[in-house]
Design a protein around this motif. Structure first.
Motif, PDB file in Angstrom:
ATOM      1  N   ASN A 136      11.593 -82.546  51.723  1.00  0.00           N
ATOM      2  CA  ASN A 136      10.969 -81.808  50.634  1.00  0.00           C
ATOM      3  C   ASN A 136      11.892 -80.665  50.201  1.00  0.00           C
ATOM      4  O   ASN A 136      11.601 -79.492  50.411  1.00  0.00           O
ATOM      5  CB  ASN A 136       9.604 -81.291  51.085  1.00  0.00           C
ATOM      6  CG  ASN A 136       8.775 -80.728  49.953  1.00  0.00           C
ATOM      7  OD1 ASN A 136       9.154 -80.783  48.795  1.00  0.00           O
ATOM      8  ND2 ASN A 136       7.634 -80.165  50.308  1.00  0.00           N
ATOM      9  N   TYR A 158       6.983 -80.430  46.659  1.00  0.00           N
ATOM     10  CA  TYR A 158       5.848 -81.300  46.962  1.00  0.00           C
ATOM     11  C   TYR A 158       4.847 -80.531  47.811  1.00  0.00           C
ATOM     12  O   TYR A 158       5.185 -79.992  48.860  1.00  0.00           O
ATOM     13  CB  TYR A 158       6.314 -82.557  47.699  1.00  0.00           C
ATOM     14  CG  TYR A 158       5.174 -83.491  48.022  1.00  0.00           C
ATOM     15  CD1 TYR A 158       4.554 -84.227  47.017  1.00  0.00           C
ATOM     16  CD2 TYR A 158       4.704 -83.628  49.316  1.00  0.00           C
ATOM     17  CE1 TYR A 158       3.504 -85.077  47.304  1.00  0.00           C
ATOM     18  CE2 TYR A 158       3.654 -84.484  49.612  1.00  0.00           C
ATOM     19  CZ  TYR A 158       3.058 -85.205  48.599  1.00  0.00           C
ATOM     20  OH  TYR A 158       2.012 -86.041  48.879  1.00  0.00           O
ATOM     21  N   PHE A 188       3.665 -83.178  43.223  1.00  0.00           N
ATOM     22  CA  PHE A 188       5.019 -82.682  43.016  1.00  0.00           C
ATOM     23  C   PHE A 188       4.991 -81.788  41.790  1.00  0.00           C
ATOM     24  O   PHE A 188       4.419 -82.159  40.756  1.00  0.00           O
ATOM     25  CB  PHE A 188       5.985 -83.849  42.796  1.00  0.00           C
ATOM     26  CG  PHE A 188       7.344 -83.412  42.329  1.00  0.00           C
ATOM     27  CD1 PHE A 188       8.309 -83.029  43.240  1.00  0.00           C
ATOM     28  CD2 PHE A 188       7.648 -83.378  40.977  1.00  0.00           C
ATOM     29  CE1 PHE A 188       9.569 -82.607  42.807  1.00  0.00           C
ATOM     30  CE2 PHE A 188       8.898 -82.971  40.537  1.00  0.00           C
ATOM     31  CZ  PHE A 188       9.859 -82.587  41.465  1.00  0.00           C
ATOM     32  N   LYS A 192       1.324 -86.795  40.531  1.00  0.00           N
ATOM     33  CA  LYS A 192       0.714 -87.293  41.759  1.00  0.00           C
ATOM     34  C   LYS A 192       0.498 -88.795  41.632  1.00  0.00           C
ATOM     35  O   LYS A 192       0.454 -89.342  40.521  1.00  0.00           O
ATOM     36  CB  LYS A 192      -0.611 -86.594  42.064  1.00  0.00           C
ATOM     37  CG  LYS A 192      -1.719 -86.930  41.096  1.00  0.00           C
ATOM     38  CD  LYS A 192      -3.011 -86.237  41.484  1.00  0.00           C
ATOM     39  CE  LYS A 192      -4.114 -86.581  40.493  1.00  0.00           C
ATOM     40  NZ  LYS A 192      -5.373 -85.925  40.827  1.00  0.00           N
TER      41      LYS A 192
END
Length: 108
Positions: A2, A7, A14, A84
């Motif tokens: 990440n 995220y 995100f 998402k």
């Protein structure tokens, strides 16, 4: 990984740190029994009109089917837009890190 903490593991979203063109992918492990279906796409800023090529399958057999449903999308995002994975269907799905994946990166 990440990178940049873009995220959110609580909201499963995100957030684009900068404007640009992004590539996203997801594979969702899914179970269908007879007559059930499943599809995945991407939701931008919580919209109900989904983005991307919807991966999915329908079970017209009498038993249970298990499958990993893949999908990808390339999107032009503004800074702070969110993405998402959106599941639609009548079966069960698993979003654990051992069963399903979601990722993406900035193209430019």
């Amino acid at each position: 990984i990440n990178v940049g903490s873009c995220y959110n593991t609580s909201t499963y979203k995100f957030t684009a740190p900068i404007a640009g063109v992004y590539y996203f992918y997801a594979i969702v492990y899914h179970k269908n029994t007879a007559g059930e279906y499943g599809t995945i796409q991407f939701s931008k800023n919580d919209a109900t009109d989904l983005e991307g090529t919807g991966g999915g399958f329908y079970n017209n057999d009498s038993g249970s089917m298990y499958a990993s449903i893949p999908t990808i999308v390339i999107l032009n995002l503004s800074a702070n837009d969110t993405i998402k994975v959106a599941f639609a269907g009548t079966g069960d799905y698993w979003n654990g890190e051992d069963e399903s994946i979601f990722g993406g990166f900035l193209l430019g």
